[in-house]
Design an enzyme around this catalytic site. Structure first.
Site, short mmCIF file in Angstrom:
data_model
loop_
_atom_site.label_atom_id
_atom_site.label_comp_id
_atom_site.label_asym_id
_atom_site.label_seq_id
_atom_site.Cartn_x
_atom_site.Cartn_y
_atom_site.Cartn_z
N ARG A 10 0.70 -1.19 -0.18
CA ARG A 10 -0.02 -0.04 -0.07
C ARG A 10 0.69 1.53 -0.18
NH1 ARG A 10 -4.25 -0.23 4.86
NH2 ARG A 10 -4.45 -1.73 3.72
N HIS A 38 1.47 -2.80 5.46
CA HIS A 38 1.44 -2.47 4.04
C HIS A 38 2.32 -2.12 3.30
CE1 HIS A 38 -2.11 -5.03 3.46
NE2 HIS A 38 -2.96 -4.32 5.22
N ASP A 79 -4.17 -8.64 2.63
CA ASP A 79 -5.38 -8.69 3.54
C ASP A 79 -5.88 -10.18 2.21
OD1 ASP A 79 -5.29 -6.80 5.11
OD2 ASP A 79 -5.60 -5.29 3.83
N GLU A 99 -8.07 -7.75 12.82
CA GLU A 99 -8.90 -7.58 11.26
C GLU A 99 -8.54 -9.51 11.04
OE1 GLU A 99 -8.09 -3.25 9.83
OE2 GLU A 99 -6.81 -4.86 9.45
N HIS A 127 -6.41 -9.55 8.34
CA HIS A 127 -4.52 -9.00 7.74
C HIS A 127 -3.42 -10.05 8.48
CE1 HIS A 127 -1.78 -5.79 7.88
NE2 HIS A 127 -1.64 -5.79 9.14
#
Length: 203
Positions: A72, A117, A124, A182, A185
């Site tokens: 990311r 990320h 994910d 999460e 993740h």
């Protein structure tokens, strides 16, 4: 331009499916996110190697992998932070954060100013049934920012909890660690760039 040491995961890991949510309109910001120019997922070579093992283990159990996000860009993280500070417009609230305010996302651990990320070795993902192609029920969707998405949630069914545990066991056996808030993740334990936050776009 792709940073040295990174690869498109669909080229490196055979048989995976992917849906790069932040390159689409289907994410909690309600529009494509800065830094995602194409619907593909990038990660480090080390992440790709670990995912090969995950994919093989899952396939032996009858499951395939569906990836939602990998590397990311920092500019995307900055976009999340800017978005979370804006007035509420309710466009994505019901689907992604019905029980919290968007301004609480950082404090509650769903959005970070510095994301793992951006170091290139977080992923994910979820699993699907190889025979039917159907997604395996996990009790919540991707980026559902709620206690319901926590690994310890008692609001999911027994079957959904078992599926989360299955994914977690496959990932941990392959060198990943989970994130409590999460279920989707995971971070590679021996990540190659633990102190670097990259910002090259996914193009």
């Amino acid at each position: 331009m792709m940073e040295k040491g990174f690869v498109f995961l669909d080229e490196a890991v055979q048989g995976i499916r992917w849906d790069a949510k932040y390159a689409t309109w289907d994410n909690f910001t309600g529009k494509p996110v800065d830094g995602y120019a194409v619907n593909r997922i990038v990660g480090t070579f080390e992440l790709a190697d670990a995912l090969k093992k995950v994919s093989e283990t899952a396939a032996a159990l009858g499951y395939g992998l569906l990836l939602w996000d990998g590397y990311r860009p920092q500019r995307a993280v900055n976009c999340f932070l800017h978005w979370s500070a804006q007035p509420e417009d309710y466009r994505t609230k019901e689907k992604h954060y019905p029980h919290i305010e968007r301004s609480e996302m950082v404090a509650k651990g769903y959005v970070a100013a510095k994301s793992s990320h951006s170091r290139g070795s977080a992923i994910d993902l979820t699993i699907y049934d190889l025979n039917t192609g159907d997604m395996v029920p996990m009790g919540s969707g991707f980026d559902f920012m709620d206690d319901h998405s926590h690994h310890t949630s008692e609001t999911v069914t027994v079957s959904e909890a078992k599926h989360r545990t299955l994914l977690r066991s496959i990932m941990e056996e392959s060198g990943f660690e989970s994130y409590e808030n999460e279920w989707w993740h995971y971070l590679l334990k021996n990540e190659p760039y633990p102190d670097r936050y990259f910002d090259f776009p996914v193009t």
